[in-house]
Motif scaffolding. Structure first.
Motif, PDB file in Angstrom:
ATOM      1  N   UNK A  39     -10.064  13.876  -6.409  1.00  0.00           N
ATOM      2  CA  UNK A  39     -10.509  15.158  -6.970  1.00  0.00           C
ATOM      3  C   UNK A  39      -9.831  15.376  -8.317  1.00  0.00           C
ATOM      4  N   UNK A  40     -10.542  16.011  -9.231  1.00  0.00           N
ATOM      5  CA  UNK A  40      -9.944  16.429 -10.505  1.00  0.00           C
ATOM      6  C   UNK A  40     -10.300  17.894 -10.712  1.00  0.00           C
ATOM      7  N   UNK A  41      -9.375  18.651 -11.200  1.00  0.00           N
ATOM      8  CA  UNK A  41      -9.628  20.069 -11.399  1.00  0.00           C
ATOM      9  C   UNK A  41      -9.648  20.828 -10.081  1.00  0.00           C
ATOM     10  N   UNK A  42     -10.137  22.050 -10.139  1.00  0.00           N
ATOM     11  CA  UNK A  42     -10.117  22.922  -8.964  1.00  0.00           C
ATOM     12  C   UNK A  42     -11.502  23.307  -8.469  1.00  0.00           C
ATOM     13  N   UNK A  43     -12.551  22.771  -9.092  1.00  0.00           N
ATOM     14  CA  UNK A  43     -13.907  23.192  -8.753  1.00  0.00           C
ATOM     15  C   UNK A  43     -14.690  22.179  -7.924  1.00  0.00           C
ATOM     16  N   UNK A  44     -14.036  21.131  -7.454  1.00  0.00           N
ATOM     17  CA  UNK A  44     -14.724  20.133  -6.650  1.00  0.00           C
ATOM     18  C   UNK A  44     -15.147  18.893  -7.408  1.00  0.00           C
ATOM     19  N   UNK A  45     -14.839  18.839  -8.710  1.00  0.00           N
ATOM     20  CA  UNK A  45     -15.173  17.641  -9.482  1.00  0.00           C
ATOM     21  C   UNK A  45     -14.371  16.456  -8.950  1.00  0.00           C
ATOM     22  N   UNK A  46     -14.958  15.274  -9.057  1.00  0.00           N
ATOM     23  CA  UNK A  46     -14.281  14.067  -8.591  1.00  0.00           C
ATOM     24  C   UNK A  46     -14.402  12.967  -9.628  1.00  0.00           C
ATOM     25  N   UNK A 100     -27.820  13.981 -11.153  1.00  0.00           N
ATOM     26  CA  UNK A 100     -27.670  14.361 -12.569  1.00  0.00           C
ATOM     27  C   UNK A 100     -26.247  14.786 -12.955  1.00  0.00           C
ATOM     28  N   UNK A 101     -25.393  15.072 -11.976  1.00  0.00           N
ATOM     29  CA  UNK A 101     -24.028  15.511 -12.253  1.00  0.00           C
ATOM     30  C   UNK A 101     -23.045  14.343 -12.380  1.00  0.00           C
ATOM     31  N   UNK A 102     -23.546  13.122 -12.213  1.00  0.00           N
ATOM     32  CA  UNK A 102     -22.696  11.935 -12.250  1.00  0.00           C
ATOM     33  C   UNK A 102     -22.866  11.230 -13.593  1.00  0.00           C
ATOM     34  N   UNK A 103     -21.743  10.903 -14.218  1.00  0.00           N
ATOM     35  CA  UNK A 103     -21.785  10.206 -15.508  1.00  0.00           C
ATOM     36  C   UNK A 103     -20.715   9.124 -15.568  1.00  0.00           C
ATOM     37  N   UNK A 104     -20.929   8.189 -16.443  1.00  0.00           N
ATOM     38  CA  UNK A 104     -19.952   7.134 -16.679  1.00  0.00           C
ATOM     39  C   UNK A 104     -19.240   7.428 -17.991  1.00  0.00           C
ATOM     40  N   UNK A 105     -17.919   7.389 -17.949  1.00  0.00           N
ATOM     41  CA  UNK A 105     -17.101   7.691 -19.122  1.00  0.00           C
ATOM     42  C   UNK A 105     -15.985   6.673 -19.217  1.00  0.00           C
ATOM     43  N   UNK A 106     -15.141   6.856 -20.198  1.00  0.00           N
ATOM     44  CA  UNK A 106     -13.924   6.055 -20.339  1.00  0.00           C
ATOM     45  C   UNK A 106     -12.755   7.007 -20.528  1.00  0.00           C
ATOM     46  N   UNK A 142     -16.204   6.786 -13.354  1.00  0.00           N
ATOM     47  CA  UNK A 142     -17.428   7.490 -12.978  1.00  0.00           C
ATOM     48  C   UNK A 142     -17.012   8.887 -12.555  1.00  0.00           C
ATOM     49  N   UNK A 143     -17.682   9.905 -13.112  1.00  0.00           N
ATOM     50  CA  UNK A 143     -17.276  11.295 -12.913  1.00  0.00           C
ATOM     51  C   UNK A 143     -18.391  12.100 -12.249  1.00  0.00           C
ATOM     52  N   UNK A 144     -18.022  12.893 -11.266  1.00  0.00           N
ATOM     53  CA  UNK A 144     -18.900  13.906 -10.690  1.00  0.00           C
ATOM     54  C   UNK A 144     -18.433  15.229 -11.253  1.00  0.00           C
ATOM     55  N   UNK A 145     -19.228  15.808 -12.124  1.00  0.00           N
ATOM     56  CA  UNK A 145     -18.829  17.033 -12.821  1.00  0.00           C
ATOM     57  C   UNK A 145     -19.543  18.224 -12.203  1.00  0.00           C
ATOM     58  N   UNK A 146     -18.839  18.901 -11.294  1.00  0.00           N
ATOM     59  CA  UNK A 146     -19.413  20.073 -10.612  1.00  0.00           C
ATOM     60  C   UNK A 146     -18.988  21.318 -11.365  1.00  0.00           C
TER      61      UNK A 146
END
Length: 114
Positions: free
Chosen positions: A21-28, A69-75, A110-114
């Motif tokens: 998990x990253x952050x406090x909103x459920x993002x992973x 759509x909430x999943x992206x690839x980053x570095x 890979x990021x799930x940005x909720x």
């Protein structure tokens, strides 16, 4: 850059994908670049096993198409928290700084940005 972390600690591994998990909103975040469906499977399993939810939304009527759509690839570059920063907790294991893929210390994420 000082305090680099080459292998950041994650909360668990699902289907061979390290997840945290990253952050406090459920993002992973998942280490490595994965297809959105494979990453979603790992994120969903993490929500079930690590958090105890039915799935990411804790709602069985939610479909994969709602989350793809909430999943992206980053570095990013993983490093130790900066004790002088008012935005970073010195007790955190690490901080990720988003970067360009060409940076020599950049890692695929890979990021799930909720």
């Amino acid at each position: 850059m000082t305090g680099l972390i080459l292998k950041p600690q994650t909360e668990d591994t699902h289907y061979g994908i390290p997840v945290v998990h990253i952050g406090e909103d459920g993002a992973m975040l998942a280490l490595g670049h994965h297809t959105p469906r494979r990453a979603l499977a790992a994120f969903n399993r993490h929500a079930r096993v690590f958090v105890g939810l039915a799935n990411l939304a804790d709602d069985r009527s939610v479909r994969a198409a709602d989350y793809i759509p909430l999943i992206s690839q980053r570095h990013g570059i993983f490093r130790k928290p900066d004790r002088a920063s008012e935005w970073e907790d010195p007790d955190w294991e690490w901080v990720v700084v988003w970067s360009v893929p060409e940076h020599p210390d950049a890692q695929p994420i890979t990021v799930l940005d909720i």
